[in-house]
Design a protein around this motif. Sequence first.
Motif, PDB file in Angstrom:
ATOM      1  N   ILE A   1       0.826  -1.199   0.000  1.00 55.31           N
ATOM      2  CA  ILE A   1       0.000   0.000   0.000  1.00 55.31           C
ATOM      3  C   ILE A   1       0.863   1.252   0.000  1.00 55.31           C
ATOM      4  O   ILE A   1       0.343   2.364  -0.191  1.00 55.31           O
ATOM      5  N   HIS A   2       2.170   1.105   0.206  1.00 51.19           N
ATOM      6  CA  HIS A   2       3.069   2.247   0.268  1.00 51.19           C
ATOM      7  C   HIS A   2       3.680   2.535  -1.103  1.00 51.19           C
ATOM      8  O   HIS A   2       3.884   1.608  -1.901  1.00 51.19           O
ATOM      9  N   PRO A   3       3.997   3.791  -1.404  1.00 45.94           N
ATOM     10  CA  PRO A   3       4.656   4.108  -2.679  1.00 45.94           C
ATOM     11  C   PRO A   3       5.982   3.365  -2.808  1.00 45.94           C
ATOM     12  O   PRO A   3       6.713   3.213  -1.833  1.00 45.94           O
ATOM     13  N   GLN A   4       6.278   2.911  -4.021  1.00 49.41           N
ATOM     14  CA  GLN A   4       7.499   2.146  -4.266  1.00 49.41           C
ATOM     15  C   GLN A   4       8.284   2.783  -5.405  1.00 49.41           C
ATOM     16  O   GLN A   4       7.722   3.290  -6.367  1.00 49.41           O
ATOM     17  N   ASP A   5       9.616   2.728  -5.275  1.00 49.57           N
ATOM     18  CA  ASP A   5      10.491   3.250  -6.318  1.00 49.57           C
ATOM     19  C   ASP A   5      10.475   2.359  -7.544  1.00 49.57           C
ATOM     20  O   ASP A   5      10.101   1.178  -7.477  1.00 49.57           O
ATOM     21  N   CYS A   6      10.900   2.911  -8.660  1.00 50.63           N
ATOM     22  CA  CYS A   6      11.051   2.151  -9.901  1.00 50.63           C
ATOM     23  C   CYS A   6      12.008   0.990  -9.669  1.00 50.63           C
ATOM     24  O   CYS A   6      13.101   1.163  -9.131  1.00 50.63           O
ATOM     25  N   GLY A   7      11.584  -0.214 -10.046  1.00 46.80           N
ATOM     26  CA  GLY A   7      12.429  -1.390  -9.885  1.00 46.80           C
ATOM     27  C   GLY A   7      12.357  -2.042  -8.530  1.00 46.80           C
ATOM     28  O   GLY A   7      13.101  -2.987  -8.249  1.00 46.80           O
ATOM     29  N   SER A   8      11.455  -1.592  -7.670  1.00 53.23           N
ATOM     30  CA  SER A   8      11.347  -2.162  -6.333  1.00 53.23           C
ATOM     31  C   SER A   8      10.812  -3.591  -6.397  1.00 53.23           C
ATOM     32  O   SER A   8       9.989  -3.924  -7.248  1.00 53.23           O
ATOM     33  N   PRO A   9      11.268  -4.476  -5.488  1.00 60.38           N
ATOM     34  CA  PRO A   9      10.716  -5.837  -5.437  1.00 60.38           C
ATOM     35  C   PRO A   9       9.271  -5.870  -4.963  1.00 60.38           C
ATOM     36  O   PRO A   9       8.604  -6.894  -5.083  1.00 60.38           O
ATOM     37  N   LYS A  10       8.793  -4.760  -4.406  1.00 65.50           N
ATOM     38  CA  LYS A  10       7.383  -4.642  -4.023  1.00 65.50           C
ATOM     39  C   LYS A  10       6.704  -3.681  -4.993  1.00 65.50           C
ATOM     40  O   LYS A  10       7.271  -2.661  -5.376  1.00 65.50           O
ATOM     41  N   PHE A  11       5.480  -4.017  -5.361  1.00 59.37           N
ATOM     42  CA  PHE A  11       4.737  -3.212  -6.317  1.00 59.37           C
ATOM     43  C   PHE A  11       3.712  -2.377  -5.566  1.00 59.37           C
ATOM     44  O   PHE A  11       2.777  -2.916  -4.970  1.00 59.37           O
ATOM     45  N   GLY A  12       3.892  -1.068  -5.550  1.00 54.51           N
ATOM     46  CA  GLY A  12       2.946  -0.189  -4.876  1.00 54.51           C
ATOM     47  C   GLY A  12       1.618  -0.151  -5.608  1.00 54.51           C
ATOM     48  O   GLY A  12       1.577   0.066  -6.821  1.00 54.51           O
ATOM     49  N   ILE A  13       0.525  -0.345  -4.887  1.00 55.84           N
ATOM     50  CA  ILE A  13      -0.802  -0.406  -5.514  1.00 55.84           C
ATOM     51  C   ILE A  13      -1.762   0.523  -4.775  1.00 55.84           C
ATOM     52  O   ILE A  13      -1.761   0.588  -3.547  1.00 55.84           O
ATOM     53  N   ARG A  14      -2.553   1.247  -5.537  1.00 57.98           N
ATOM     54  CA  ARG A  14      -3.600   2.068  -4.937  1.00 57.98           C
ATOM     55  C   ARG A  14      -4.815   1.189  -4.621  1.00 57.98           C
ATOM     56  O   ARG A  14      -4.977   0.117  -5.195  1.00 57.98           O
ATOM     57  N   LEU A  15      -5.653   1.681  -3.742  1.00 55.10           N
ATOM     58  CA  LEU A  15      -6.820   0.907  -3.322  1.00 55.10           C
ATOM     59  C   LEU A  15      -8.116   1.445  -3.909  1.00 55.10           C
ATOM     60  O   LEU A  15      -9.202   1.067  -3.485  1.00 55.10           O
ATOM     61  N   SER A  16      -7.993   2.330  -4.902  1.00 50.98           N
ATOM     62  CA  SER A  16      -9.166   2.812  -5.610  1.00 50.98           C
ATOM     63  C   SER A  16      -8.739   3.290  -6.982  1.00 50.98           C
ATOM     64  O   SER A  16      -7.558   3.573  -7.220  1.00 50.98           O
ATOM     65  N   ALA A  17      -9.695   3.379  -7.893  1.00 45.82           N
ATOM     66  CA  ALA A  17      -9.394   3.855  -9.239  1.00 45.82           C
ATOM     67  C   ALA A  17      -9.116   5.348  -9.247  1.00 45.82           C
ATOM     68  O   ALA A  17      -8.417   5.844 -10.137  1.00 45.82           O
ATOM     69  N   ARG A  18      -9.641   6.084  -8.245  1.00 44.85           N
ATOM     70  CA  ARG A  18      -9.459   7.529  -8.215  1.00 44.85           C
ATOM     71  C   ARG A  18      -8.024   7.913  -7.900  1.00 44.85           C
ATOM     72  O   ARG A  18      -7.449   8.787  -8.532  1.00 44.85           O
ATOM     73  N   GLY A  19      -7.444   7.234  -6.912  1.00 39.50           N
ATOM     74  CA  GLY A  19      -6.061   7.498  -6.564  1.00 39.50           C
ATOM     75  C   GLY A  19      -5.808   8.908  -6.077  1.00 39.50           C
ATOM     76  O   GLY A  19      -4.730   9.457  -6.280  1.00 39.50           O
ATOM     77  N   GLU A  20      -6.794   9.532  -5.388  1.00 36.38           N
ATOM     78  CA  GLU A  20      -6.641  10.917  -4.963  1.00 36.38           C
ATOM     79  C   GLU A  20      -6.686  11.070  -3.448  1.00 36.38           C
ATOM     80  O   GLU A  20      -6.850  12.178  -2.943  1.00 36.38           O
ATOM     81  N   ASP A  21      -6.540   9.994  -2.715  1.00 32.08           N
ATOM     82  CA  ASP A  21      -6.690  10.069  -1.273  1.00 32.08           C
ATOM     83  C   ASP A  21      -5.378  10.200  -0.526  1.00 32.08           C
ATOM     84  O   ASP A  21      -5.327  10.083   0.695  1.00 32.08           O
ATOM     85  N   GLY A  22      -4.292  10.415  -1.251  1.00 32.83           N
ATOM     86  CA  GLY A  22      -3.022  10.635  -0.602  1.00 32.83           C
ATOM     87  C   GLY A  22      -2.605   9.466   0.269  1.00 32.83           C
ATOM     88  O   GLY A  22      -2.669   8.312  -0.138  1.00 32.83           O
TER      89      GLY A  22
END
Length: 322
Positions: free
Chosen positions: A236-257
Motif C-alpha cells: 500500500i506504500h509508494p514504491q520506487d522504480c524497480g522495487s521488489p514490491k509493487f505499490g498499488i492504490r486501493l481505488s481507481a481515483r487514486g486521490e486520497d493521498g
Amino acid sequence: MRHRRGAPGAWRCDTPGDAPCERCLLPHLETVRQRVRAGEPVVFVLPGFPCKSPNPAKVLGVLPDRAEQLALEFLDGLCARIREIHPPGARIVLCSDGRVFSELIDVPDAHITAYQAELGRMLTALPGGALSLFSADDLAEMRGEPHERVRAWLDDHYGESAEELRAQVRADAEVLRLYRALTRFLFEDRLTPERTESRSALQREARRRAYGVIGRSRAWGTLVSAHFPEAVRLSIHPQDCGSPKFGIRLSARGEDGWLTPWHAVAVERDGVFALSRRSEAEAEGARLVHRDGRPSHFVATRTVPPARESADRPLAPAARPT
C-alpha cells in the motif's frame, strides 16, 4: 501499472511515452509469466487491512465499513479484469497485519478479532471470489502458540534492531518517507479526548513506536514472502522504480493521498466516493448513513473537492528522525 503507487520521482523512468518501464516490470514479470505458462491464477499478496484507527475523529468504529468495502470491490474488480485476459484469473491474499503490532498501535486484540471477522464476511460476499485473508491468527494456529508468543517469534527470527532501523531511516529516502508517515498516523491516533500527555510527549512516543511498527511490519513481510514464494508482492506504500514490491492504490481515483480505509471514512459526493477523516466529513455537514444497523459512510450535501495531501508530497511531522 495503471493503478501503481509510485514514490516521488518514480515515474521519471527512461521509457518513452506510455510504454511500460522495463525496470519497473523486471522484479515481477517472471513470476507472472510462470503462472501464465502453467495455466494457473496469478497470485498477489498484499499486507494491510490491519484494524481501524483507535481515534474516533478518523473513523466510525471498530469494524470495517464502506471505506474497506470500496477497496475490496476495487481489488476484486482488478482480478476480474485480469480474468478477461488470462482465463485462470488472479487471486489477492490480504495479509492482515493488525495482530502483528497491536500493542504498538494501542488497539486491543479483541478489536482486531472483530475487524478480521467482519473483513472475512465481506470477502465472502464479493462477486469475483478472488480475495482471501491470511493473518497472524493463521500463523498462531500453525505454530500452536498464542498471539503474544507469535509476535515475539517474529522479532526473534525476522526482526531488526532499533539501531539498524535508525541507520536506514537516515540513509534511505524511501524508509524515511515511511517513517514520517507512520509517525504522523501514530501521533494522530493518540490525539483523543482521553489523552493526558502533551502534544510534544505524544510526538516523541510516536517516533519511538514508528520504529517498532516498521520493524514488526518488515518481519511480517519477510514471513509473508516465505509463506507465498510464488506470489507477486504488493504494497500500500509508494514504491520506487524497480522495487521488489509493487505499490498499488486501493481505488481507481487514486486521490486520497496517504489515507487508507482503516484510517478514514468513505464520503460520497455527487455519486463519487472518496476517503476523508470523520471529523472533516462532520465539519462539512455530511450526513451519516447506516447499514445493517451500524454506521457505514457519509453523504455530502454539497460538492467540496477533497482537500488531501498528495501521495507524492513529503509529510510535515517527524521531519527529523531521532
